[in-house]
Design an enzyme around this catalytic site. Structure first.
Site, PDB file in Angstrom:
ATOM      1  N   CYS A 132     -54.804 -81.326  14.859  1.00  0.00           N
ATOM      2  CA  CYS A 132     -53.958 -80.338  14.809  1.00  0.00           C
ATOM      3  C   CYS A 132     -52.297 -80.521  14.650  1.00  0.00           C
ATOM      4  O   CYS A 132     -51.735 -81.272  15.684  1.00  0.00           O
ATOM      5  CB  CYS A 132     -54.355 -79.808  16.568  1.00  0.00           C
ATOM      6  N   CYS A 135     -50.155 -78.682  17.148  1.00  0.00           N
ATOM      7  CA  CYS A 135     -50.367 -79.171  18.746  1.00  0.00           C
ATOM      8  C   CYS A 135     -49.413 -80.487  18.643  1.00  0.00           C
ATOM      9  O   CYS A 135     -48.542 -80.764  19.764  1.00  0.00           O
ATOM     10  CB  CYS A 135     -51.448 -79.593  19.146  1.00  0.00           C
ATOM     11  N   ASP A 136     -49.661 -81.466  17.752  1.00  0.00           N
ATOM     12  CA  ASP A 136     -49.252 -82.711  17.633  1.00  0.00           C
ATOM     13  C   ASP A 136     -47.800 -83.292  16.955  1.00  0.00           C
ATOM     14  O   ASP A 136     -47.311 -84.100  16.829  1.00  0.00           O
ATOM     15  CB  ASP A 136     -50.166 -83.777  17.635  1.00  0.00           C
TER      16      ASP A 136
END
Ligand code: FAD
Ligand code: NAP
Length: 301
Positions: A132, A135-136
């Site tokens: 992701c 997200c990261d």
């Protein structure tokens, strides 16, 4: 607890089914194991849903869908469905906390990212291996990352990461991408994306966190993160012994979104021949809800 329709999954297909079913007067429950919104909430951008004239993040785009469903009376609960069965012509839907009954069920469990299969993939997940970018991605500001895959997701997320990371290696196992030509063009015009064709990642190396990768040609690249976007696996576990699946494990449906089992509908990425797009999932949800109501009312028996 008895309902007309229970919807399993709160992505675009499930939420659209929730809006339609409750607005048409059915007593409707939607069960979602995570936050509602589905996999598009992991995406940095959506620009191909009609009416979205400005690019939005998936999270922002899905923001009001649950509210819209609730406005028409759809109940939404945060529970994972663990078992689906039939008893006396009623569907029984079990979660860790509760047992529900329904006249019809709409399966909208979507799909999940596949693993690429290199050495160290499991071990380094969360420690440099990610699925992701939204997200990261931020952890890799001004650092070096690799993206694996040649589809729309890999190329779009490589573009997103190119705005954060210093350099992005885009590693694809063939010499042709599958992604839309428009996206390929953007990638080719991005100076900090280096394309590596005809290679796979053999293993990741590092101590506590990823420090590099070894390619199938044994070439070593030093980098800080690896993002894997090699396709999706459909979430068919609840119905794999109940309804017919196709060769890819997708739940077979007809144009009414009816599965091989009466009163069981499938919508979105989980159903056969889905084009795996938000617009298609939303359309499927509406189709499934309208036909499930007809079934309950005796028309589609
Ligand atoms: P999902 O979105 O997968 O939702 C399924 C939901 O069911 C999930 O929330 C899951 O938690 C829940 N669930 C699963 N099992 C259970 C259970 N047992 N109990 C309770 N809940 C359960 N499409 C586009 O049209 N445009 C794009 O730009 C685009 N970009 C994308 C970018 C990325 C990174 C990805 C991964 C996908 C993208 N897609 C895009 C594809 C799109 O996201 C999917 O086609 C769409 O989300 C499918 O919707 P769905 O409702 O069928 O499934
Ligand atoms: P995908 O289209 O299935 O592409 C997966 C890619 O990963 C392919 O290029 C494949 O290579 C490669 N691959 C598969 N297994 C691999 C492995 N083990 N090691 C290395 N590479 C591997 O998956 P996706 O990109 O996630 O897209 C899924 C669906 O969502 C598609 O229908 C896509 O169009 C849609 N989507 C749409 C948008 C958009 O419309 N903007 C955005 C994202 C996703 P090969 O090419 O050799 O098979």
């Amino acid at each position: 607890m008895g309902y007309d329709i229970v919807i399993i999954g709160g992505g675009p297909a499930g939420l659209s089914a929730g809006i339609y079913a409750s607005r048409l007067g059915a007593k409707t429950l939607l069960l979602e194991k995570l936050n509602p919104g589905g996999q598009i909430t992991l995406s940095s951008e959506i620009e191909n849903y009609p009416g979205i004239c400005e690019v939005k993040s998936g999270l922002e785009f899905m923001g009001c869908w649950p509210e819209q469903a609730k406005k028409f009376g759809c109940e939404i609960k945060s529970e994972e469905v663990t078992k689906l069965s039939m008893e006396n012509e009623k569907w029984i839907i079990e979660t860790h906390k509760n047992k529900y009954k329904a006249k019809a069920v709409i399966l909208a469990t979507g799909s999940n990212p596949k693993k690429a299969g290199f050495e160290g993939e499991e071990e380094f997940t969360g420690r440099g291996v990610s699925y992701c970018a939204v997200c990261d991605g931020f952890f890799y500001k001004d650092r070096v990352v690799a993206v694996i895959g040649g589809g729309d997701t890999a190329l779009e997320e490589a573009l997103y990461l190119s705005k954060i990371a210093k350099k992005v290696y885009l590693i694809h196992r063939r010499d042709k991408f599958r992604a839309a030509p428009h996206t390929q063009k953007k990638v080719l015009n991005t100076p900090n994306i280096e394309i590596i064709f005809n290679e796979t990642v053999k293993k990741v190396i590092g101590k506590d966190f990823v420090e590099g990768i070894i390619l199938s040609s044994n070439k070593e690249i030093k980098l800080d993160g690896v993002f894997v976007f090699v396709g999706m696996k459909v979430n068919n576990e609840l119905v794999k012994d109940l309804a017919e699946l196709n060769e890819y494990g997708e739940v077979k449906v007809n144009l009414k979104m009816e599965t091989s089992k009466k009163g069981l509908y499938a919508a979105g990425d989980v159903r056969s021949d889905s084009v795996k797009q938000v617009i298609a999932a939303a359309g499927d949800g509406a189709t499934a809800a309208i036909n499930a109501i007809k079934y309950i009312e005796g028309e589609n028996k």
